[in-house]
Design a protein around this motif. Structure first.
Motif, PDB file in Angstrom:
ATOM      1  N   ASP A 173     -27.228 -68.715  39.354  1.00  0.00           N
ATOM      2  CA  ASP A 173     -27.422 -68.712  40.592  1.00  0.00           C
ATOM      3  C   ASP A 173     -28.383 -69.860  40.646  1.00  0.00           C
ATOM      4  O   ASP A 173     -29.367 -70.189  40.469  1.00  0.00           O
ATOM      5  N   TYR A 174     -27.574 -71.092  40.989  1.00  0.00           N
ATOM      6  CA  TYR A 174     -28.177 -72.146  41.411  1.00  0.00           C
ATOM      7  C   TYR A 174     -28.355 -72.107  43.516  1.00  0.00           C
ATOM      8  O   TYR A 174     -27.520 -72.074  43.781  1.00  0.00           O
ATOM      9  N   TYR A 175     -29.321 -71.814  43.702  1.00  0.00           N
ATOM     10  CA  TYR A 175     -29.960 -71.574  45.008  1.00  0.00           C
ATOM     11  C   TYR A 175     -29.015 -70.644  45.576  1.00  0.00           C
ATOM     12  O   TYR A 175     -28.158 -71.478  47.107  1.00  0.00           O
ATOM     13  N   GLY A 176     -28.951 -69.646  45.707  1.00  0.00           N
ATOM     14  CA  GLY A 176     -27.847 -68.505  46.163  1.00  0.00           C
ATOM     15  C   GLY A 176     -26.219 -68.816  46.013  1.00  0.00           C
ATOM     16  O   GLY A 176     -25.706 -67.982  46.164  1.00  0.00           O
ATOM     17  N   THR A 177     -26.285 -69.797  44.805  1.00  0.00           N
ATOM     18  CA  THR A 177     -24.727 -69.927  44.638  1.00  0.00           C
ATOM     19  C   THR A 177     -24.299 -70.006  42.650  1.00  0.00           C
ATOM     20  O   THR A 177     -24.855 -70.464  42.266  1.00  0.00           O
ATOM     21  N   THR A 208     -23.133 -70.970  40.176  1.00  0.00           N
ATOM     22  CA  THR A 208     -22.547 -72.574  39.741  1.00  0.00           C
ATOM     23  C   THR A 208     -21.944 -72.609  38.221  1.00  0.00           C
ATOM     24  O   THR A 208     -22.891 -72.077  37.720  1.00  0.00           O
ATOM     25  N   ASP A 229     -31.104 -80.516  37.845  1.00  0.00           N
ATOM     26  CA  ASP A 229     -32.572 -79.925  38.097  1.00  0.00           C
ATOM     27  C   ASP A 229     -33.119 -79.140  36.911  1.00  0.00           C
ATOM     28  O   ASP A 229     -33.000 -78.147  36.685  1.00  0.00           O
ATOM     29  N   MET A 236     -34.111 -75.306  37.236  1.00  0.00           N
ATOM     30  CA  MET A 236     -33.217 -74.234  36.665  1.00  0.00           C
ATOM     31  C   MET A 236     -33.292 -74.102  34.801  1.00  0.00           C
ATOM     32  O   MET A 236     -32.001 -73.347  34.754  1.00  0.00           O
TER      33      MET A 236
END
Length: 228
Positions: free
Chosen positions: A86-90, A92, A114, A117
């Protein structure tokens, strides 16, 4: 007019190769993805063959992807392909969030773009079924691939063989589907018995070629598993 027509050639770009196609294709011929071409007396037959070949190619590509996710003894970045974070809501894939390298034969290194993460990625890897516990130093995540035991190699060998047989069943299912269409063309008087026989030979030839591809991929994976 006829002489000019007979001398004409159609240039068709397919699969990164320029191929010269002769005039008979104008009468309903379809290019065969496995090399060469056939001339079909009804467009529906050409469409059926095209769909058939694409289905087989797609099945073989899926097999390649599945085999790549099976962990053998050496580091393989593709085992991470199915793991998403879950990468800021997406949701990925990891390979879209980091540089993944193999600095040593049994070491996979993940350098996230990043760093914030890292915990989420470590958690996702730990929760997956790859069977490797990740470690990190706050900047880089490392996966050390343990050497396979003889028992584990045998288990993986059996698993890979079964996967190969399952995919062959899928390929044969596509063969059955296209033959059902061809027989239906005959039932509706669109083609003759001779056409059916000719098409069936080509259908089998295409199937055999893709079965051979499956066997080759399975053998390659088995050799990788046995590699010490």
């Amino acid at each position: 007019m006829p002489s000019a027509y007979c001398k004409s050639l159609i240039l068709s770009y397919f699969n990164d190769i320029i191929i010269l196609l002769s005039p008979p294709l104008l009468l309903g011929g379809k290019f065969s993805f496995n090399g060469g071409f056939m001339v079909f007396n009804i467009p529906e037959a050409g469409e059926a063959f095209e769909e058939y070949e694409l289905s087989l190619l797609d099945t073989v590509e899926h097999l390649k992807g599945e085999l790549n996710t099976i962990r053998a003894g050496r580091a393989n970045p593709q085992i991470l392909n199915k793991i998403v974070v879950d990468y800021y809501g997406t949701m990925t894939p990891i390979n879209q969030m980091a540089n993944i390298t193999v600095p040593e034969a049994r070491l996979l290194q993940i350098s996230l773009w990043d760093a914030g993460m890292i915990k989420a990625v470590v958690k996702a890897i730990s929760a997956s079924d790859i069977g490797i516990t990740p470690t990190d130093d706050g900047k880089v995540i490392r996966l050390v691939f343990p050497q396979l035991t003889e028992e584990r190699r045998r288990e993986l060998g059996k698993q890979v063989k079964k996967i190969g047989e399952d995919y062959k069943v899928t390929l044969r299912g596509h063969r059955r589907d296209v033959m059902d269409k061809i027989k239906n063309f005959k039932k509706n008087n669109l083609i003759t018995e001779d056409d059916v026989a000719g098409y069936e030979k080509e259908v089998q030839k295409i199937l055999d070629k893709n079965i051979a591809s499956v066997d080759s991929l399975i053998k390659e994976k088995e050799d990788e598993i046995l590699e010490v």
